[in-house]
Design a protein around this motif. Sequence first.
Motif, PDB file in Angstrom:
ATOM      1  N   ARG A  77       0.832  -1.211   0.000  1.00  0.00           N
ATOM      2  CA  ARG A  77       0.000   0.000   0.000  1.00  0.00           C
ATOM      3  C   ARG A  77       0.863   1.256   0.000  1.00  0.00           C
ATOM      4  O   ARG A  77       0.523   2.262  -0.645  1.00  0.00           O
ATOM      5  CB  ARG A  77      -0.946  -0.019   1.210  1.00  0.00           C
ATOM      6  N   ASN A 111      -5.008   8.288   3.557  1.00  0.00           N
ATOM      7  CA  ASN A 111      -5.962   7.926   4.602  1.00  0.00           C
ATOM      8  C   ASN A 111      -5.282   6.903   5.510  1.00  0.00           C
ATOM      9  O   ASN A 111      -4.925   5.810   5.077  1.00  0.00           O
ATOM     10  CB  ASN A 111      -7.220   7.330   3.950  1.00  0.00           C
ATOM     11  N   TRP A 167      -6.706   3.369   5.562  1.00  0.00           N
ATOM     12  CA  TRP A 167      -6.386   2.582   4.367  1.00  0.00           C
ATOM     13  C   TRP A 167      -4.952   2.076   4.433  1.00  0.00           C
ATOM     14  O   TRP A 167      -4.679   0.906   4.132  1.00  0.00           O
ATOM     15  CB  TRP A 167      -6.569   3.436   3.108  1.00  0.00           C
ATOM     16  N   LYS A 187      -8.663  -0.687   4.245  1.00  0.00           N
ATOM     17  CA  LYS A 187     -10.087  -0.356   4.178  1.00  0.00           C
ATOM     18  C   LYS A 187     -10.279   1.132   3.895  1.00  0.00           C
ATOM     19  O   LYS A 187      -9.514   1.959   4.371  1.00  0.00           O
ATOM     20  CB  LYS A 187     -10.790  -0.743   5.479  1.00  0.00           C
ATOM     21  N   ASP A 247     -10.922   4.597   1.323  1.00  0.00           N
ATOM     22  CA  ASP A 247     -10.241   5.182   0.167  1.00  0.00           C
ATOM     23  C   ASP A 247      -8.768   5.423   0.480  1.00  0.00           C
ATOM     24  O   ASP A 247      -8.392   5.634   1.627  1.00  0.00           O
ATOM     25  CB  ASP A 247     -10.897   6.514  -0.215  1.00  0.00           C
ATOM     26  N   MET A 248      -7.951   5.435  -0.569  1.00  0.00           N
ATOM     27  CA  MET A 248      -6.523   5.670  -0.374  1.00  0.00           C
ATOM     28  C   MET A 248      -6.246   7.082   0.125  1.00  0.00           C
ATOM     29  O   MET A 248      -5.437   7.283   1.040  1.00  0.00           O
ATOM     30  CB  MET A 248      -5.750   5.460  -1.683  1.00  0.00           C
TER      31      MET A 248
END
Length: 244
Positions: free
Chosen positions: A15, A65, A68, A73, A75-76
């Motif tokens: 991520r 975020n 995230w 979980k 939005d990015m």
Amino acid sequence: MRIAEKEFQSNFGERLKLFRKSMKLTQAEMAEKVGMSLKGYQGNERGVASPSAMLVDSCVDLGVNSNWLLTGKGDMLLKDAGVEKHQGPRKAEAVMSDRQKFVPKDDNGIGARLFTARNHLNYTQGEIAERLGMSTKGYQHNEKSYSIPNALTLVFFVQRGFSARWLLTGQGEMLASSESNELLAEPSPLEAQVNDNKEKIKTLWECARDMNIAIDCLRKMHERTRQPLIKRVWDWVFGNNIKA
């Protein structure tokens, strides 16, 4: 049950890489923006190093975020247009300021919020340390602001309904709202079963109190699932054709 550290580090790294690429930055540029060495940053992105809460906070400053980044979980990117973003490399004094925010001399740092969250859950320091796979002393240092907690510690509390934003900054509500971008983690299969059988479990607790069974003994019952008595209780609660 311990959180799978290696799996978390790998997913976090993926991520982190996605977020960096969304900003069209090289690893060197990203490392400068979050105040890390290139080698240190690369270790986090490859999933071979344990990310710190400071790294998460620095990425939030860049617009990610936090929920995230920690859990995958939501939005990015943050939806708050007012978030201040770093436009260039972070200076040494800015990095030191961030460190002082996490390990302050007063009671307004992340350690104090970990203390508040732990007491809200009625966990001891030792119980949380065991679930995180760290020493009790190591976790105590996090709460006392002697050291900066790693991101896995944040995940432990986020999975139990606490707001990542509140943990990092003290801003907003302590508990995440399902209406916000910081969604609560989905319950595990066991948690779902417990929620569906609350009345039976309540009956068990009432019987236990009537029989003067110590609460501490009941808490340890799940660790003895091989014992016939515990199996019968388990099967009765979850409907495996065993009569109570």
